[in-house]
Design an enzyme around this catalytic site. Structure first.
Site: not given
Ligand code: PMP
Length: 397
Positions: A186, A214, A244
Site C-alpha cells: 500500500s 489494495h 477501499k
Molecule cells: N490490510 C492492508 C494491506 C491495508 O492496507 C489495510 C488498510 N489500511 C488493512 C488491511 C485494513 O483494512 P481496513 O481499513 O478495512 O480495516
C-alpha cells in the site's frame, strides 16, 4: 488527577514525536471523501483516499444502504454467532466467494480485524509465519496475536523467502508454516510476486495467505491479485477489505469451505464483536454487483493512475516501483515530506505525508491515490501544483 507516570510518559513521547516531524495531525473532512474535498475550510483535489472506484459516494450504494437501513435498522443487534447474522450477511459472503472464485467466504467488521482474526484462528505457538517485511500493520499484529514464530523476509526477495522457508522446514521445529504477503503493497504500489511465492509454498508445504486490500477492485479486472496471476486454486487465504475499492467498510476471507467453517467457530471478532450493520452490507452487495457487471470503473481508475504516474515521473519526481495506481512521491526526510504536503495543500492538493512508522525512516513520501472519480482536468491541475511546489522547495531541478 490521573496517573503521574502516565502523564510523564505521554508528555515526553508526544514532544519527541512532534520535534521529529513524526506527529500525524488529523484533518477532519467537511464533505464526502470524493475527488474534491473540503478540508480546513478549503476545497482541495483529493489524492489521499482509498476510494479507488469512487463507490463511497455512488448513488446506487447510497440507495441500497438507505433501503436496507429502513428495512433492518442501523445495527445488526448482536454478534454473528448469536443472532446478528441477517440473510444479507449470508448473501454478501456467497457473493464474495463467487466473485473471488472460491468455495466460501466470511465477512468481518474491518480488514484490520479480519487479519487479527484469521491468522490467530489457524496459527499458534507451535507454528511459524514467513512474513514480507513490508506487510501491513494488521498482518503484523495478527501474527503477533497468534504467538507463532514470526520470520520476516526481505521485501519481495524470493531468494530470502526460499532460504528462510527451507531453514524453517528443515529445522523440524514447527507444525505448520505459513507465508503471508500483501497482494499490493500500500505504500509503494508494487505487486507481490505471487507466482514465485506459490511455487516456494508448494516446495516447502507452506500455507499461503494473501492480503489483497489494495488489489481487490484494482487488479485481475477487479477480482484481485490472485486472479490477476490466475492462482485462485493455489492460495489458501484470500483476504480483502470492503473499505477501499468497494467503498464501504469491512473485511473478508475467501477460501475453501472447511477453512471458512473453522473461522466461523474459532475467529474471535466473528464470535465476540457485533456484525456489520445492514446498510453497509447492502451497499457492499451493490458494489460487488457493479464490479462483477462491468469493468468501466476499473478501467477509468487505471487510465487516471497511469496518467498521474506518467505526469509525476516526467516532472522528475521519484515515484518508486509502483505497478498500480498507488503513486508515491518519495521525498525522504520526514520534515521535508511534511512540509511538501503542507505546501501542496496550500496550493490546492490534499496529498498526505506518510512517514515513519508507517514507512521506514528516511523514506517519507507523499502518497497519491488517483481514483476512477477524478477528471483529467483535476489531475492536470494537481500536476501543475506538484511542479510549482516541487520547484519552489528545490525537490525538482
Ligand atoms: N490490510 C492492508 C494491506 C491495508 O492496507 C489495510 C488498510 N489500511 C488493512 C488491511 C485494513 O483494512 P481496513 O481499513 O478495512 O480495516
Amino acid at each position: 488527577m490521573g496517573s503521574s507516570i502516565l502523564r510523564q510518559f505521554l508528555e515526553e513521547n508526544l514532544a519527541e514525536l512532534k520535534s521529529k516531524g513524526l506527529y500525524n495531525v488529523i484533518d477532519p473532512l467537511e464533505t464526502a471523501n470524493g475527488p474534491i474535498i473540503k478540508v480546513g475550510g478549503k476545497e482541495r483535489i483529493n489524492l489521499s483516499s482509498n476510494n479507488y472506484l469512487g463507490l463511497a459516494t455512488d448513488p446506487r450504494l447510497i440507495e441500497a444502504a438507505v433501503a436496507a437501513t429502513r428495512q433492518y435498522g442501523v445495527g445488526a443487534g448482536a454478534v454473528r454467532t448469536i443472532n446478528g447474522t441477517l440473510q444479507l450477511h449470508v448473501s454478501l459472503e456467497q457473493k464474495l466467494a463467487h466473485f473471488k472464485q472460491t468455495e466460501a467466504a466470511i465477512a468481518y467488521q474491518s480488514g484490520f480485524n479480519c487479519n487479527m482474526a484469521a491468522i490467530s484462528a489457524v496459527m499458534d505457538k507451535q507454528d511459524a509465519i514467513l512474513s514480507d517485511e513490508l506487510n501491513h500493520a494488521s498482518i503484523i499484529d495478527g501474527c503477533r496475536l497468534s504467538k507463532a514464530k514470526i520470520i520476516p523476509y526481505k521485501h519481495s526477495d524470493m531468494d530470502d523467502l526460499r532460504l528462510k522457508a527451507k531453514e524453517a522446514k528443515q529445522s523440524g521445529l514447527y507444525k505448520k508454516i505459513m507465508v503471508i504477503t500483501d497482494g499490493v503493497f500500500s505504500m509503494d504500489g508494487d505487486i507481490a510476486k505471487l507466482p514465485e511465492i506459490v511455487q516456494i509454498a508448494d516446495e516447502f508445504d507452506l500455507i499461503t495467505y494473501v492480503d489483497d486490500a489494495h488489489g481487490s477492485g484494482v487488479l485481475g479486472k477487479g477480482a484481485g491479485t490472485v486472479k490477476h496471476f490466475g492462482l485462485s486454486d493455489k492460495v489458501d487465504f484470500q483476504i480483502g477489505t470492503l473499505s477501499k475499492a468497494i467503498g464501504v467498510v469491512g473485511g473478508y476471507v475467501a477460501g475453501k469451505q472447511e477453512l471458512i467453517d473453522w473461522l466461523k467457530v474459532r475467529s474471535r471478532p466473528f464470535l465476540f464483536s457485533t456484525a456489520l450493520p445492514p446498510g453497509d452490507v447492502a451497499a457492499c452487495l451493490t458494489a460487488i454487483d457493479i464490479l462483477a457487471g462491468s469493468t468501466e470503473l476499473h478501467d477509468r481508475l487505471w487510465e487516471n493512475g497511469t496518467y498521474l504516474k506518467q505526469g509525476l515521473r516526467q516532472l522528475g519526481f521519484d515515484i518508486g516501483q509502483s505497478e498500480t495506481p498507488i503513486t508515491p512521491c518519495i521525498i525522504g526526510d520526514e520534515k521535508q515530506t511534511q512540509e511538501f504536503s503542507r505546501r501542496l495543500y496550500e496550493e490546492g492538493v490534499y496529498a498526505k505525508a506518510i512517514v515513519f512508522p508507517t514507512v521506514p525512516r528516511g523514506t517519507g513520501r507523499v502518497r497519491n491515490m488517483p481514483t476512477a472519480a477524478h477528471t483529467k482536468e483535476m489531475l492536470d491541475q494537481a500536476l501543475a501544483i506538484y511542479e510549482k511546489v516541487g520547484k519552489e522547495m528545490g525537490i525538482l531541478a
